[in-house]
Design an enzyme around this catalytic site. Structure first.
Site, short mmCIF file in Angstrom:
data_model
loop_
_atom_site.label_atom_id
_atom_site.label_comp_id
_atom_site.label_asym_id
_atom_site.label_seq_id
_atom_site.Cartn_x
_atom_site.Cartn_y
_atom_site.Cartn_z
N GLY A 88 0.79 -1.22 0.00
CA GLY A 88 0.00 0.00 0.00
C GLY A 88 0.82 1.27 0.00
N SER A 95 -3.38 -3.47 -0.35
CA SER A 95 -2.27 -4.30 0.13
C SER A 95 -2.80 -5.66 0.55
CB SER A 95 -1.57 -3.61 1.31
OG SER A 95 -0.36 -4.23 1.61
N CYS A 100 2.05 1.66 11.59
CA CYS A 100 3.11 2.42 10.92
C CYS A 100 3.60 3.59 11.76
CB CYS A 100 2.61 2.93 9.57
SG CYS A 100 2.10 1.60 8.47
#
Length: 397
Positions: free
Chosen positions: A72, A200, A328
């Site tokens: 992604g 993703s 993330c």
């Protein structure tokens, strides 16, 4: 550690056993390079093309509009930078939102350093942006609109179809980061007027390290990496055949079983949310309470008087995996910018935890997690000087 319970499915899902079995031959038996002209290469290319067709069918696209990537983040970078650079002679303005994934936010900030202008639209306290907001932000220099399909932290499902209609009416490219949406909510790139879409595989029980950029035929963007002529001369790099095969089967299965999976997942999530709100005081449920506009898997809470990291580590010691925000961004000690954008006070944002359920979680696991959560919150609050000072009071307005 008594047991292991995984409630961080928004960060990644496990690779489905059936998907893994489909992948295995492409590591050691059908191992040719899909770009080679001999039999080994052609055999791999057939599998890649079949996967391309599966991905395209899942989102209502054509196979020629599917470009395989490493995930992604690469897809977001490619879509946004590729469009911005290709269209710079036409304009220099990009519209996005304040709650996008870092792969979009940081890409836009990089473009700002190159002289592009970016509008970061605010959202409601439930995490929504409106098509009207998007339309009002358009200028004669706007070349790209990028709005996520569903938020990774609070699960808000954005009005993508309406935003796509605005973009189409103004003849502006529309990109959506659909990493959290694909496989979890219906996606149709034609009906939703989407020009580019990122996804993703590891978010819908496929392997890590493989993703897709959907780019509508006719949309012009710059190529991402220089080198060979793979992906119709748009993205150089030897294709990850096992990962691509896995992604094709994973998305096919996810779309086929979506209704069944979501019914099960939502039943666990809804019970969990109800019990937390009924049994823990001074807790805020972040995002929307409208279950039709929220990912079935997502439950995000802020617990007053205590740190989210302490809750996370305590649950981890009890064998329960959760998140204090986006995976993330989990290395950051800063409060979630997504929650701050929703108007969550900074003290509460520090006390937030995301629980994200998956298709293999059970009611027994949910009950166990509730039991441990009650114990953890009670223990941490007993140690908190803030709790003793403000207990029973309305600290935040």
């Amino acid at each position: 550690m008594e047991r292991r319970i995984y409630l961080d499915n928004s960060a990644t899902t496990h690779t489905d056993a059936e998907v893994l079995q489909k992948m295995l031959p492409y590591f050691s038996e059908v191992y040719g390079n899909g770009s080679s002209q001999h039999f080994f290469g052609r055999e791999a290319l057939v599998a890649i093309d079949e996967a391309r067709e599966r991905v395209a069918k899942a989102i209502g696209a054509k196979p020629t509009e599917i470009y395989f990537t490493s995930g992604g983040t690469e897809s977001d970078n490619w879509a946004i930078k590729g469009a911005a650079h290709a269209l710079r002679a036409k304009g220099d303005h990009i519209i996005t939102t304040a709650i996008e994934h870092p792969a979009v936010i940081q890409t836009c900030k990089k473009l700002e350093k190159e002289g592009f202008k970016v509008t970061y639209l605010p959202v409601t306290e439930e995490g929504f942006v409106t098509a009207k907001q998007v339309e009002e932000a358009i200028t004669d220099k706007t070349i790209l609109i990028s709005v996520m399909s569903a938020n990774n932290e609070v699960g808000t499902i954005e009005p993508i179809r309406e935003i796509g209609e605005v973009a189409k009416a103004h003849k502006i490219l529309f990109h959506t980061d659909a990493v959290q949406a694909v496989g979890n909510v219906p996606v149709d790139v034609v009906k939703d007027n989407i020009d580019m879409l990122s996804m993703s595989a590891h978010k819908f029980y496929g392997p890590k390290g493989v993703g897709v950029l959907y780019k509508r035929n006719g949309v012009r963007i710059e190529r991402f990496m220089d080198g060979g002529e793979q992906e119709r001369n748009m993205r150089a790099s030897t294709l990850n055949t096992p990962g691509i095969v896995g992604m094709g089967y994973a998305i096919e299965k996810a779309v086929r079983d979506m209704e069944k999976n979501n019914a099960h997942i939502a039943s666990l999530r809804d019970y969990f949310v109800k019990e937390v709100l009924a049994n823990i005081s001074d807790v805020r449920y972040n995002g929307t309470t409208d279950t039709s506009r929220r990912l079935a898997s997502n439950a995000n809470f802020s617990f007053e008087y205590i740190e989210g990291e302490s809750i996370l580590m305590s649950l981890d010691l009890a064998g329960i995996a959760v998140s204090s925000g986006s995976a993330c961004s989990s290395g950051s000690l800063e409060p979630s910018y997504v929650l701050l954008s929703l108007g969550v006070p900074i003290e509460l944002a520090h006390g937030s935890i995301r629980f994200s359920f998956g298709k293999d979680n059970t009611m027994e696991e949910t009950e166990y997690t509730l039991k441990k959560l009650y114990e953890v919150v009670a223990r941490l609050r007993e140690m908190s000087p803030l709790f003793k000072k403000f207990e029973g009071e309305q600290k935040y307005v």
